[in-house]
Motif scaffolding. Structure first.
Motif, PDB file in Angstrom:
ATOM      1  N   LYS A 195       4.755  10.567   7.469  1.00 25.98           N
ATOM      2  CA  LYS A 195       4.042   9.789   8.493  1.00 25.98           C
ATOM      3  C   LYS A 195       2.575  10.222   8.582  1.00 25.98           C
ATOM      4  N   ILE A 196       2.344  11.545   8.408  1.00 27.02           N
ATOM      5  CA  ILE A 196       0.961  12.041   8.413  1.00 27.02           C
ATOM      6  C   ILE A 196       0.205  11.496   7.190  1.00 27.02           C
ATOM      7  N   VAL A 197       0.874  11.511   6.036  1.00 26.79           N
ATOM      8  CA  VAL A 197       0.252  10.971   4.817  1.00 26.79           C
ATOM      9  C   VAL A 197      -0.112   9.503   5.036  1.00 26.79           C
ATOM     10  N   HIS A 198       0.818   8.760   5.638  1.00 28.32           N
ATOM     11  CA  HIS A 198       0.589   7.345   5.913  1.00 28.32           C
ATOM     12  C   HIS A 198      -0.623   7.142   6.801  1.00 28.32           C
ATOM     13  N   ARG A 199      -0.708   7.983   7.864  1.00 34.88           N
ATOM     14  CA  ARG A 199      -1.834   7.822   8.798  1.00 34.88           C
ATOM     15  C   ARG A 199      -3.150   8.163   8.114  1.00 34.88           C
ATOM     16  N   ARG A 200      -3.158   9.219   7.305  1.00 28.42           N
ATOM     17  CA  ARG A 200      -4.411   9.610   6.638  1.00 28.42           C
ATOM     18  C   ARG A 200      -4.903   8.517   5.694  1.00 28.42           C
ATOM     19  N   ALA A 201      -3.954   7.803   5.082  1.00 24.40           N
ATOM     20  CA  ALA A 201      -4.344   6.787   4.102  1.00 24.40           C
ATOM     21  C   ALA A 201      -4.714   5.464   4.758  1.00 24.40           C
ATOM     22  N   PHE A 202      -3.934   5.029   5.740  1.00 24.33           N
ATOM     23  CA  PHE A 202      -4.113   3.668   6.258  1.00 24.33           C
ATOM     24  C   PHE A 202      -4.502   3.628   7.739  1.00 24.33           C
ATOM     25  N   GLY A 203      -4.664   4.800   8.358  1.00 28.86           N
ATOM     26  CA  GLY A 203      -5.117   4.844   9.753  1.00 28.86           C
ATOM     27  C   GLY A 203      -4.017   4.573  10.751  1.00 28.86           C
ATOM     28  N   GLY A 231       0.848  -1.188   0.000  1.00 28.38           N
ATOM     29  CA  GLY A 231       0.000   0.000   0.000  1.00 28.38           C
ATOM     30  C   GLY A 231       0.886   1.240   0.000  1.00 28.38           C
ATOM     31  N   ILE A 232       0.668   2.120  -0.980  1.00 25.79           N
ATOM     32  CA  ILE A 232       1.518   3.309  -1.105  1.00 25.79           C
ATOM     33  C   ILE A 232       0.621   4.539  -1.150  1.00 25.79           C
ATOM     34  N   ALA A 233       0.885   5.489  -0.236  1.00 23.02           N
ATOM     35  CA  ALA A 233       0.050   6.689  -0.174  1.00 23.02           C
ATOM     36  C   ALA A 233       0.840   7.925  -0.574  1.00 23.02           C
ATOM     37  N   PHE A 234       0.210   8.767  -1.412  1.00 26.96           N
ATOM     38  CA  PHE A 234       0.797  10.050  -1.802  1.00 26.96           C
ATOM     39  C   PHE A 234      -0.160  11.158  -1.401  1.00 26.96           C
ATOM     40  N   GLU A 235       0.379  12.396  -1.383  1.00 24.77           N
ATOM     41  CA  GLU A 235      -0.506  13.538  -1.251  1.00 24.77           C
ATOM     42  C   GLU A 235      -1.149  13.786  -2.608  1.00 24.77           C
ATOM     43  N   ASP A 236      -2.434  14.166  -2.583  1.00 28.26           N
ATOM     44  CA  ASP A 236      -3.119  14.497  -3.829  1.00 28.26           C
ATOM     45  C   ASP A 236      -2.793  15.944  -4.168  1.00 28.26           C
ATOM     46  N   LEU A 237      -1.644  16.165  -4.820  1.00 28.00           N
ATOM     47  CA  LEU A 237      -1.153  17.534  -5.014  1.00 28.00           C
ATOM     48  C   LEU A 237      -1.820  18.215  -6.196  1.00 28.00           C
ATOM     49  N   ASN A 238      -2.089  19.503  -6.002  1.00 28.57           N
ATOM     50  CA  ASN A 238      -2.562  20.314  -7.113  1.00 28.57           C
ATOM     51  C   ASN A 238      -1.399  21.192  -7.541  1.00 28.57           C
ATOM     52  N   LEU A 239      -0.861  20.912  -8.715  1.00 27.11           N
ATOM     53  CA  LEU A 239       0.414  21.526  -9.089  1.00 27.11           C
ATOM     54  C   LEU A 239       0.286  22.785  -9.926  1.00 27.11           C
ATOM     55  N   THR A 240      -0.936  23.112 -10.364  1.00 27.27           N
ATOM     56  CA  THR A 240      -1.063  24.229 -11.312  1.00 27.27           C
ATOM     57  C   THR A 240      -0.466  25.520 -10.755  1.00 27.27           C
ATOM     58  N   GLY A 241      -0.671  25.790  -9.467  1.00 28.27           N
ATOM     59  CA  GLY A 241      -0.133  27.007  -8.862  1.00 28.27           C
ATOM     60  C   GLY A 241       1.381  26.951  -8.775  1.00 28.27           C
ATOM     61  N   LEU A 242       1.887  25.814  -8.292  1.00 26.42           N
ATOM     62  CA  LEU A 242       3.332  25.662  -8.073  1.00 26.42           C
ATOM     63  C   LEU A 242       4.124  25.769  -9.375  1.00 26.42           C
ATOM     64  N   LYS A 243       3.510  25.277 -10.457  1.00 25.18           N
ATOM     65  CA  LYS A 243       4.237  25.220 -11.725  1.00 25.18           C
ATOM     66  C   LYS A 243       4.465  26.610 -12.309  1.00 25.18           C
ATOM     67  N   LYS A 244       3.726  27.604 -11.792  1.00 23.51           N
ATOM     68  CA  LYS A 244       3.893  28.960 -12.315  1.00 23.51           C
ATOM     69  C   LYS A 244       4.811  29.789 -11.437  1.00 23.51           C
ATOM     70  N   GLY A 245       4.963  29.385 -10.189  1.00 27.56           N
ATOM     71  CA  GLY A 245       5.644  30.240  -9.218  1.00 27.56           C
ATOM     72  C   GLY A 245       7.154  30.217  -9.311  1.00 27.56           C
ATOM     73  N   MET A 246       7.770  30.702  -8.247  1.00 29.53           N
ATOM     74  CA  MET A 246       9.221  30.841  -8.187  1.00 29.53           C
ATOM     75  C   MET A 246       9.930  29.495  -8.289  1.00 29.53           C
ATOM     76  N   LEU A 247       9.263  28.463  -7.796  1.00 29.51           N
ATOM     77  CA  LEU A 247       9.897  27.144  -7.740  1.00 29.51           C
ATOM     78  C   LEU A 247       9.627  26.321  -8.988  1.00 29.51           C
ATOM     79  N   ALA A 248       9.050  26.976 -10.018  1.00 27.09           N
ATOM     80  CA  ALA A 248       8.566  26.237 -11.181  1.00 27.09           C
ATOM     81  C   ALA A 248       9.601  25.272 -11.748  1.00 27.09           C
ATOM     82  N   ARG A 249      10.847  25.747 -11.884  1.00 26.77           N
ATOM     83  CA  ARG A 249      11.849  24.894 -12.513  1.00 26.77           C
ATOM     84  C   ARG A 249      12.130  23.653 -11.676  1.00 26.77           C
TER      85      ARG A 249
END
Ligand code: ZN
Length: 282
Positions: free
Chosen positions: A274-282, A187-205
């Motif tokens: 660890k927080i991501v893990h807990r949110r996904a699998f309790g 079981g592998i848990a990721f954050e459900d990231l919304n990247l549209t904002g980040l891709k335009k900002g200072m960190l885009a590259r």
């Protein structure tokens, strides 16, 4: 001629299936692939060389992995990309990938590409950033060339070849990383990231170079064929919560350590994982 007809057939079949987008004219300059039915014009020799009808002798090939033992090759696609030749085999084989056991939460970041809830940290390789100066030089060289000149074509090819190399390095790294995750966890848990904002900002590259969505995509399809599960969780506040007591602990981006009043001291990204893990699998 057989190949052209097969392609035409394919293009029309796809057009009728989707119901829109009439097949467009394909100029010779855009034609980079030839599809063979295996054994019909293209064959494989015992010494690992390729035989292509009309080409004398065997063609040396670099195999990036062995064929599965019980595989039957259906088709072979020969392509040319940036002056390099590739052969892709589609193979029928009765093999199943194995996945690992246990579950893991993963924090995707820029300093460390991946931090797992088990405390493992994999640094971001930053291929594009490393090649940035050289790429800019190639871009300038291209911009200085006269339109329609032979030199411009050459400068363009050099830029494209360098970009393709960066993309290959990035993909290779992500393939290996996703394979290692799927073969170790079920079981592998990721954050459900919304990247549209980040891709335009200072960190885009950096965000582009990290290629988080490609990693998640790779893990997803490898997990699907190995019987593992991928879970996406709400990303809000993952880096601000204490994994041991649940207290909200706001921190600035430059703070690399998580220190809580409950005595919990962790790497910032591992705490978030660890927080991501807990949110996904309790
Ligand atoms: Zn705490």
């Amino acid at each position: 001629m057989q190949q052209v007809l097969r392609r035409l057939q394919q293009a029309y079949a796809a057009f009728f299936k989707r119901g829109y987008g009439f097949p467009r004219f394909r100029a010779a300059a855009r034609y980079h692939a030839a599809t063979f039915r295996f054994g019909d014009g293209l064959s494989l020799r015992k010494d690992g060389r390729l035989g292509i009808v009309g080409v004398p002798g065997g063609i040396k090939a670099v195999w990036h992995r062995k064929l599965p033992k019980d595989a039957t090759i259906a088709t072979a696609i020969v392509t040319r990309q940036q002056g390099k030749w590739y052969v892709v085999f589609s193979v029928e084989a009765a093999f199943a990938d194995a996945c690992g056991t246990g579950t893991v939460g993963i924090d995707l970041g820029l300093n460390s590409l991946v931090a797992t809830s088990d405390g493992e940290i994999i640094p971001a390789p930053r291929y594009a950033r490393r090649a940035h100066t050289a790429q800019r030089r190639r871009q300038r060289a291209l911009a200085r060339c006269q339109r329609g000149s032979r030199r411009r074509l050459k400068a363009k090819a050099r830029l494209a070849a360098a970009s393709a190399k960066i993309a290959r390095q990035r993909r290779d790294h992500l393939h290996k990383l996703s394979r290692s995750l799927v073969s170790r966890y079920q079981g592998i848990a990721f954050e459900d990231l919304n990247l549209t904002g980040l891709k335009k900002g200072m960190l885009a590259r950096s965000v582009h170079d990290a290629a988080w969505s490609t990693l998640v995509q790779f893990v997803r399809f490898k997990a699907a064929s190995a019987g593992a599960e991928v879970v996406l969780v709400d990303p809000r506040g993952t880096s601000q919560t204490c994994p041991s007591c649940g207290a909200i602990k706001p921190k600035a981006l430059k703070e690399r350590q998580h220190r809580c009043t409950c005595g919990c001291v962790l790497d910032r990204d591992v705490a978030a994982a660890k927080i991501v893990h807990r949110r996904a699998f309790g």
